[in-house]
Every structure is written in structure tokens, then in C-alpha cells.
Design an enzyme around this catalytic site. Structure first.
Site, PDB file in Angstrom:
ATOM      1  N   ASP A 127       0.802  -1.228   0.000  1.00  0.00           N
ATOM      2  CA  ASP A 127       0.000   0.000   0.000  1.00  0.00           C
ATOM      3  C   ASP A 127       0.838   1.283   0.000  1.00  0.00           C
ATOM      4  O   ASP A 127       0.313   2.368  -0.264  1.00  0.00           O
ATOM      5  CB  ASP A 127      -0.918   0.029   1.223  1.00  0.00           C
ATOM      6  CG  ASP A 127      -1.920  -1.104   1.214  1.00  0.00           C
ATOM      7  OD1 ASP A 127      -2.174  -1.647   0.125  1.00  0.00           O
ATOM      8  OD2 ASP A 127      -2.436  -1.454   2.284  1.00  0.00           O
ATOM      9  N   MET A 169      -6.096  -2.669  -4.406  1.00  0.00           N
ATOM     10  CA  MET A 169      -5.993  -2.572  -2.949  1.00  0.00           C
ATOM     11  C   MET A 169      -5.665  -1.139  -2.528  1.00  0.00           C
ATOM     12  O   MET A 169      -5.205  -0.334  -3.328  1.00  0.00           O
ATOM     13  CB  MET A 169      -4.983  -3.571  -2.422  1.00  0.00           C
ATOM     14  CG  MET A 169      -5.565  -4.972  -2.322  1.00  0.00           C
ATOM     15  SD  MET A 169      -4.420  -6.119  -1.557  1.00  0.00           S
ATOM     16  CE  MET A 169      -5.502  -7.527  -1.303  1.00  0.00           C
ATOM     17  N   GLN A 273      -2.372  -8.831  -6.615  1.00  0.00           N
ATOM     18  CA  GLN A 273      -1.421  -7.715  -6.465  1.00  0.00           C
ATOM     19  C   GLN A 273      -0.315  -8.017  -5.457  1.00  0.00           C
ATOM     20  O   GLN A 273       0.695  -7.340  -5.408  1.00  0.00           O
ATOM     21  CB  GLN A 273      -2.152  -6.457  -5.967  1.00  0.00           C
ATOM     22  CG  GLN A 273      -3.094  -5.875  -6.972  1.00  0.00           C
ATOM     23  CD  GLN A 273      -4.165  -5.032  -6.300  1.00  0.00           C
ATOM     24  OE1 GLN A 273      -4.029  -3.833  -6.209  1.00  0.00           O
ATOM     25  NE2 GLN A 273      -5.210  -5.658  -5.806  1.00  0.00           N
TER      26      GLN A 273
HETATM   27  O1  F6P Z   1      -2.220  -4.047   4.000  1.00  0.00           O
HETATM   28  C1  F6P Z   1      -2.040  -4.626   2.775  1.00  0.00           C
HETATM   29  C2  F6P Z   1      -3.338  -5.071   2.180  1.00  0.00           C
HETATM   30  O2  F6P Z   1      -2.966  -5.643   0.976  1.00  0.00           O
HETATM   31  C3  F6P Z   1      -4.413  -3.983   1.992  1.00  0.00           C
HETATM   32  O3  F6P Z   1      -4.272  -3.234   0.837  1.00  0.00           O
HETATM   33  C4  F6P Z   1      -5.666  -4.792   1.990  1.00  0.00           C
HETATM   34  O4  F6P Z   1      -6.757  -4.018   2.431  1.00  0.00           O
HETATM   35  C5  F6P Z   1      -5.395  -5.874   2.964  1.00  0.00           C
HETATM   36  O5  F6P Z   1      -3.994  -6.059   2.942  1.00  0.00           O
HETATM   37  C6  F6P Z   1      -6.116  -7.141   2.648  1.00  0.00           C
HETATM   38  O6  F6P Z   1      -5.574  -8.173   3.368  1.00  0.00           O
HETATM   39  P1  F6P Z   1      -6.165  -9.617   3.621  1.00  0.00           P
HETATM   40  O7  F6P Z   1      -7.279  -9.820   2.661  1.00  0.00           O
HETATM   41  O8  F6P Z   1      -5.022 -10.539   3.365  1.00  0.00           O
HETATM   42  O9  F6P Z   1      -6.561  -9.644   5.037  1.00  0.00           O
END
Ligand code: F6P
Length: 341
Positions: A127, A169, A273
Site C-alpha cells: 500500500d 488494494m 497484487q
Molecule cells: O495491508 C495490505 C493489504 O494488501 C491492503 O491493501 C488490503 O486491504 C489488505 O492487505 C487485505 O488483506 P487480507 O485480505 O489478506 O486480510
């Protein structure tokens, strides 16, 4: 010295490159020994370890993910969690920890440092929203993946005269959307920092169709409409209290179809991503962060995070890194806006 290494939070291309650099310099140059903790803060909490020597890091530089595993375990929220970590570190003879993570993982690192744990942080997140560093590793890879996807969406959108929405994301910060959208020539980019006006989005879509060119809307998962203009649904919370996002792209497609009468479809890039091999830029940045982190530990300079400032790797207090998120500033968004519509 015996040094523990862990990777926490969402995984990110380049984590293995950091681990490799820490181990290669830590053993090869400084003569330390290492222990790997599995799955972020769950590892030291439950004393779940794995061998971390030169052999263990052979061939991992280009590999995505993390050989240590990751989780969103938050020891601060667990009764007696911090004490358990301290006890496990002491019993395992671990003198210091290198925590590789984003705002949540490094927030825990900061609190452990305040309670006497020797810890150094490495900024990780696709991010790019960690303060006190110009870039985090993983961001460049995510942007390139998103850019390639948007390039592909352009040709199919034109063939079918559709509006295509690409959801990327970015929970609080729109860096991926901004960079991927600019790099791939998006029709409009929507980011969490700037609540959007659905009427304006629709007018961009219509003007793009009038130019005989199909619109691509890039939307960060955390983007939201200006108050009272469009309804959104809310999701469950994770251990750090974050809402599980996803869905804004689909809502936009419905709204655009309803308001413009044009067919609109959404592609959610999601975890694509974060997966796969890091770009050369991320491999080099991650490697330099790893080298910087092991040097900080070797010098006993704890409570710090390694950071990229210009082209130099510097050290900043963990506190500074976690105090607030680095959001997209107004003037950066204005640069992208020139190309909207
Ligand atoms: O913090 C990184 C990130 O990729 C964010 O952009 C996203 O909101 C989140 O992780 C999603 O993570 P997960 O679905 O693995 O909990």
C-alpha cells in the site's frame, strides 16, 4: 547474538529478499545466529520457530510470499500476550528481533520496544502508506501488476464499448490506484483520501464514450462516495479492527450502468497484487532494507525502522513510522486529475 526474524500482516513481494539479506549479512559478515518465528507475532507468542540459516535462504530472492509465513495476530489484544513473548524470547536466548511488517506489525514492535524488547522494524506494505519512508517494498510490484491488468482491460473495453472498473488494494491510502491509474492512462482514479462525486464520475464516463474510447475507472478498495450520494455495505472486522473491504467496484458498476445506460463491469485484482515474484526495484529495495536492519541490530540501535529517504537507507524511530499513515497529498491527486474524462 541470537536474533529472531518475523514477517507480519498481509504478505508482500520482497519479504524473502529482506530475510535473505538479513541472514546473509548477519551470519556472513557479523557472525550472528538466527531463529525464524512463524506467522508474524503468533510465532514468538506461541514459540513456533524454524531454522533460519544460509541454507534456508538459498534461492528465495525471487520468490513471492514469505518462507516464515504471516498472520494478523495482535499480541497486544491477547491477555498476557506481551509477557508471553518476552518469556519465550528469554527462554529461547533471543537477544533481538527484526520485525518486517506494515503499520500494525510495526505498531506492535513499537509497543514491545517500549516494554523492553530489542526490536528493529522493516517497512513492508504494497500500500506504500507507511510514514517516514519514501517507499515501502512491494509497492512497485503491486503497481506493475495493476498497470498490466489495466492495459489489458483497455483493449477488451474498447471491443465491447463497455466501461470497465478495476478495483485495486488500498484501504486508507490510494497510492496503488494513483500510480497504476496514471501509468495505465485511467479515465478516472478514485482514492480513499478524496470522497468522489458519482455524477462527475459518470460525466467522465460519458465524455470518454463520446470520444469513441472506452473508459477505465481505477478505484481503490477504500474509496467512498461523498456523504449521502451512494449507499455502501460494511464488512467484518479483523484482529486490528479493520473492516474487510471489497465491493466498491461492483457498486460503482451498478451505479454507472443505472445512470449512464452503458454496460459497466468490474475486475477486482485482490490478492493477485500481492502474489508472485517482486520487480527488480523491490528486490533491490528489500535487500537494502534487510542489510540496514541487521546493521542496526548489530549496533544495538533498537526502536528504529529502516527507511528509504531519497536514495539512502536511513533509520527512523518506530514511533515516527507508526504515528500516522502516509496518505496521497492533494497535489499528487491533482496531477492525475489533468487526465480524467
Ligand atoms: O495491508 C495490505 C493489504 O494488501 C491492503 O491493501 C488490503 O486491504 C489488505 O492487505 C487485505 O488483506 P487480507 O485480505 O489478506 O486480510
Amino acid at each position: 547474538m541470537r536474533i529472531g526474524v518475523l514477517t507480519g500482516g498481509g504478505d508482500c513481494p520482497g519479504l524473502n529478499a529482506v530475510i535473505r539479506a538479513v541472514i546473509r549479512k548477519g551470519i556472513g559478515v557479523h557472525g550472528h545466529e538466527f531463529v525464524g518465528f512463524r506467522d508474524g507475532w503468533r510465532g514468538p507468542l506461541e514459540n513456533d520457530t524454524r531454522t533460519l540459516d544460509i541454507q534456508a535462504v538459498r534461492g528465495i530472492l525471487p520468490r513471492g510470499g514469505t518462507i516464515l509465513g504471516s498472520s494478523r495476530t495482535n499480541p497486544i489484544k491477547i491477555e498476557g500476550g506481551v509477557e508471553r513473548i518476552k518469556k519465550n524470547l528469554a527462554e529461547g536466548g533471543v537477544d533481538a528481533l527484526i520485525a518486517i511488517g506494515g503499520e500494525d506489525t510495526l505498531g506492535v514492535a513499537k509497543q514491545l520496544f517500549d516494554r523492553g524488547v530489542n526490536v528493529v522494524g522493516v517497512p513492508k506494505t504494497i500500500d506504500n502508506d507507511l510514514n517516514a519512508t519514501d517507499y515501502t517494498f512491494g509497492f512497485d510490484t503491486a503497481v506493475n501488476i495493476a498497470m498490466e491488468a489495466i492495459d489489458r482491460l483497455h483493449t477488451t473495453a474498447e471491443s465491447h464499448h463497455r466501461a470497465l472498473i478495476c478495483e485495486v488494494m488500498g484501504r486508507h491510502a490510494g497510492w496503488i490506484a494513483l500510480h497504476a491509474g496514471m501509468a495505465a492512462g485511467a479515465n478516472v482514479i478514485l482514492i480513499p483520501e478524496k470522497p468522489f462525486d458519482i455524477d462527475r464520475v459518470c460525466s467522465y464516463v460519458e465524455s470518454r464514450f463520446q470520444m469513441q474510447y472506452a473508459p477505465i475507472i481505477v478505484v481503490a478498495e477504500g474509496a467512498h462516495p461523498a456523504e449521502g450520494t451512494m449507499e455502501l455495505q460494511t464488512g467484518e472486522l479483523d484482529a486490528f479492527g479493520h473492516v474487510r473491504l471489497g465491493g466498491i467496484g461492483e457498486r460503482l458498476a451498478q451505479e454507472i450502468e443505472k445512470r449512464t445506460g452503458k454496460e459497466a463491469r468490474t475486475t477486482v485484482l485482490g490478492h493477485i497484487q500481492r502474489g508472485g515474484t517482486p520487480t527488480a526495484y523491490d528486490r533491490v529495495l528489500a535487500t537494502r532494507f534487510g542489510l540496514g536492519a541487521i546493521d542496526a541490530v548489530h549496533e544495538g540501535d533498537y526502536g528504529k525502522m529502516v527507511a528509504l529517504r531519497g536514495t539512502a537507507i536511513e533509520r527512523v524511530p518506530l514511533e515516527q513510522a507508526t504515528a500516522e499513515l502516509k496518505l496521497v497529498p492533494e497535489e499528487r491527486y491533482a496531477e492525475a486529475e489533468v487526465f480524467f474524462g
